[in-house]
Design an enzyme around this catalytic site. Structure first.
Site, PDB file in Angstrom:
ATOM      1  N   PHE A   1       1.046  -0.990   0.461  1.00  0.00           N
ATOM      2  CA  PHE A   1       0.003  -0.161  -0.042  1.00  0.00           C
ATOM      3  C   PHE A   1       0.432   1.424  -0.163  1.00  0.00           C
ATOM      4  CE2 PHE A   1      -2.728   2.523   2.718  1.00  0.00           C
ATOM      5  CZ  PHE A   1      -3.278   3.726   1.717  1.00  0.00           C
TER       6      PHE A   1
ATOM      7  N   VAL B   1      10.680  -6.886  -4.253  1.00  0.00           N
ATOM      8  CA  VAL B   1       9.394  -7.360  -3.723  1.00  0.00           C
ATOM      9  C   VAL B   1       9.548  -9.151  -3.814  1.00  0.00           C
ATOM     10  CG1 VAL B   1       8.586  -6.101  -5.727  1.00  0.00           C
ATOM     11  CG2 VAL B   1       9.810  -8.176  -6.237  1.00  0.00           C
TER      12      VAL B   1
ATOM     13  N   ALA C   1       7.680 -12.765  -7.495  1.00  0.00           N
ATOM     14  CA  ALA C   1       7.930 -11.852  -8.751  1.00  0.00           C
ATOM     15  C   ALA C   1       6.535 -11.424  -9.697  1.00  0.00           C
ATOM     16  CB  ALA C   1       8.715 -12.662 -10.417  1.00  0.00           C
TER      17      ALA C   1
ATOM     18  N   ASP D   1      10.811 -14.153   0.900  1.00  0.00           N
ATOM     19  CA  ASP D   1      10.600 -13.640   2.698  1.00  0.00           C
ATOM     20  C   ASP D   1      11.567 -12.928   3.122  1.00  0.00           C
ATOM     21  OD1 ASP D   1       8.374 -14.888   2.203  1.00  0.00           O
ATOM     22  OD2 ASP D   1       8.775 -17.386   2.933  1.00  0.00           O
ATOM     23  N   ILE D   2      11.498 -12.067   4.450  1.00  0.00           N
ATOM     24  CA  ILE D   2      12.462 -11.137   4.991  1.00  0.00           C
ATOM     25  C   ILE D   2      12.591 -11.797   6.162  1.00  0.00           C
ATOM     26  CG2 ILE D   2      12.766  -8.804   6.095  1.00  0.00           C
ATOM     27  CD1 ILE D   2      10.909  -7.968   3.947  1.00  0.00           C
TER      28      ILE D   2
ATOM     29  N   ARG E   1       6.406  -7.212   8.970  1.00  0.00           N
ATOM     30  CA  ARG E   1       4.980  -7.999   9.107  1.00  0.00           C
ATOM     31  C   ARG E   1       4.399  -7.125  10.161  1.00  0.00           C
ATOM     32  NH1 ARG E   1       2.950 -11.557  13.466  1.00  0.00           N
ATOM     33  NH2 ARG E   1       1.970 -13.711  12.794  1.00  0.00           N
TER      34      ARG E   1
ATOM     35  N   SER F   1       6.296   3.000  13.602  1.00  0.00           N
ATOM     36  CA  SER F   1       4.893   3.085  13.451  1.00  0.00           C
ATOM     37  C   SER F   1       4.787   3.738  14.742  1.00  0.00           C
ATOM     38  CB  SER F   1       4.461   1.749  13.881  1.00  0.00           C
ATOM     39  OG  SER F   1       2.967   1.942  14.300  1.00  0.00           O
TER      40      SER F   1
ATOM     41  N   TYR G   1       4.104  -5.731  17.643  1.00  0.00           N
ATOM     42  CA  TYR G   1       4.089  -5.615  16.327  1.00  0.00           C
ATOM     43  C   TYR G   1       4.843  -4.203  17.301  1.00  0.00           C
ATOM     44  CZ  TYR G   1       3.272  -2.321  12.676  1.00  0.00           C
ATOM     45  OH  TYR G   1       3.448  -1.822  11.679  1.00  0.00           O
TER      46      TYR G   1
END
Length: 317
Positions: A19, A39, A42, A53-54, A76, A119, A145
């Site tokens: 987003f 990304v 692809a 994956d990170i 995440r 955040s 988080y």
């Protein structure tokens, strides 16, 4: 937006199809800035690098090669109904350890600066009984988080001290705009369907930031000399109550919000009885940030208003 002193050589955007990341990519390309997209899978973009994956073992070498600045959006994200066996460990693996791996590899590749999308949850869940959150406040995250984002910030500053990599931290509150999902999308749906809503007496003030404004701030922070080492709060500069927000959504969508005058105390009681107290608290509590610091430090102003963003959302169903 203040003009940068020079054109960045190349900017890497992680989470580039998300987003916020997609809006940053759009604005960078519109400005003619060379951009590379990191990304997970692809998509066919000629400038993308698939990193998968990170986590702590992610190989960023190809993605950061020749990159002057990284804008790190991938994460995440906060989840209302987290199914992970150990949510804190899951958040740490991506948000703290994955970010640390990216920063170390970027510094080794000669990257100058990393802008980290953190955040407001690093500061806490509410500003009830106090003023807006500011960069000088002691962090007090209250969920996994928020904890993972705060730990990531600390790790980044440690890496900066060791390597010289410049770090900029941006803590946004709720981000909205075309394509938004989750809670904000639900509020829009409630108003658009003409659903009666019990928030007519919810006069709590909350800061929000349009995705357009957040992307603009991140891009400015990527190249502004004064941003190095700073912690910035992003906002539209137009705090609103939940009641006022619903009214503005109704105005934009041509469907007046139907608001019932239910006292917040009754809403909280209902939330406690139904297991939804946390969700009700988020709707009834204030949560404001001091965005003036970012505007003053970077000589930056939000390019769009809340009204314009909501009209844009209404025009793009």
């Amino acid at each position: 937006m203040a003009a940068p002193d020079r054109l960045m050589d190349r900017t890497l955007v992680t989470g580039a199809t998300g987003f916020v990341g997609a809006e940053i990519v759009r604005q960078l390309r519109a400005a003619g800035t060379p951009v590379r997209l990191a990304v997970r899978t692809a998509t066919g973009d000629a400038e993308e690098v698939v990193v998968g994956d990170i986590g702590p073992d992610t190989d960023w070498a190809t993605a950061v090669a020749g990159v002057d600045c990284v804008i790190h959006c991938a994460a995440r994200v906060h989840q209302m109904d987290d199914r992970a066996a150990d949510p804190l460990a899951a958040f740490r693996a991506v948000n703290r350890d994955g970010t640390a791996a990216l920063a170390r590899q970027a510094a080794a590749a000669g990257t100058r600066r990393l802008v980290f999308l953190s955040s407001v949850k690093v500061n806490g869940e509410t500003t009830r009984g106090r003023g807006p959150f500011a960069a000088s406040d002691m962090p007090a995250p209250q969920d996994p988080y928020g904890v993972s984002k705060w730990e990531a910030e600390q790790v980044l500053h440690a890496i900066a001290a060791d390597t010289g990599l410049e770090i900029v931290v941006i803590r946004p509150p709720l981000v909205y705009g075309p394509g938004v999902r989750a809670n904000f999308a639900r509020m829009v749906s409630w108003v658009a369907r003409g659903r009666p809503l019990p928030f007519g007496l919810c006069h709590n003030q909350r800061s929000l930031v349009s995705v357009t404004n957040l992307a603009s701030l991140a891009i400015t922070a990527a190249d502004h000399p004064a941003a190095a080492g700073a912690t910035l709060f992003a906002s539209d500069g137009d705090d609103v109550s939940v009641r006022e927000l619903l009214v503005r959504i109704g105005d934009a969508y041509g469907r007046p919000a139907r608001l019932l005058p239910v006292p917040p105390a009754l809403l909280r009681l209902a939330g406690s009885l139904t297991g939804q107290r946390a969700a009700i608290d988020r709707l009834c509590d204030p949560l404001c940030v001091d965005g003036e610091g970012a505007r003053r430090l970077l000589d930056w102003q939000p390019p769009v208003t809340m009204a314009a963003t909501l009209r844009d959302m209404a025009a793009r169903p």
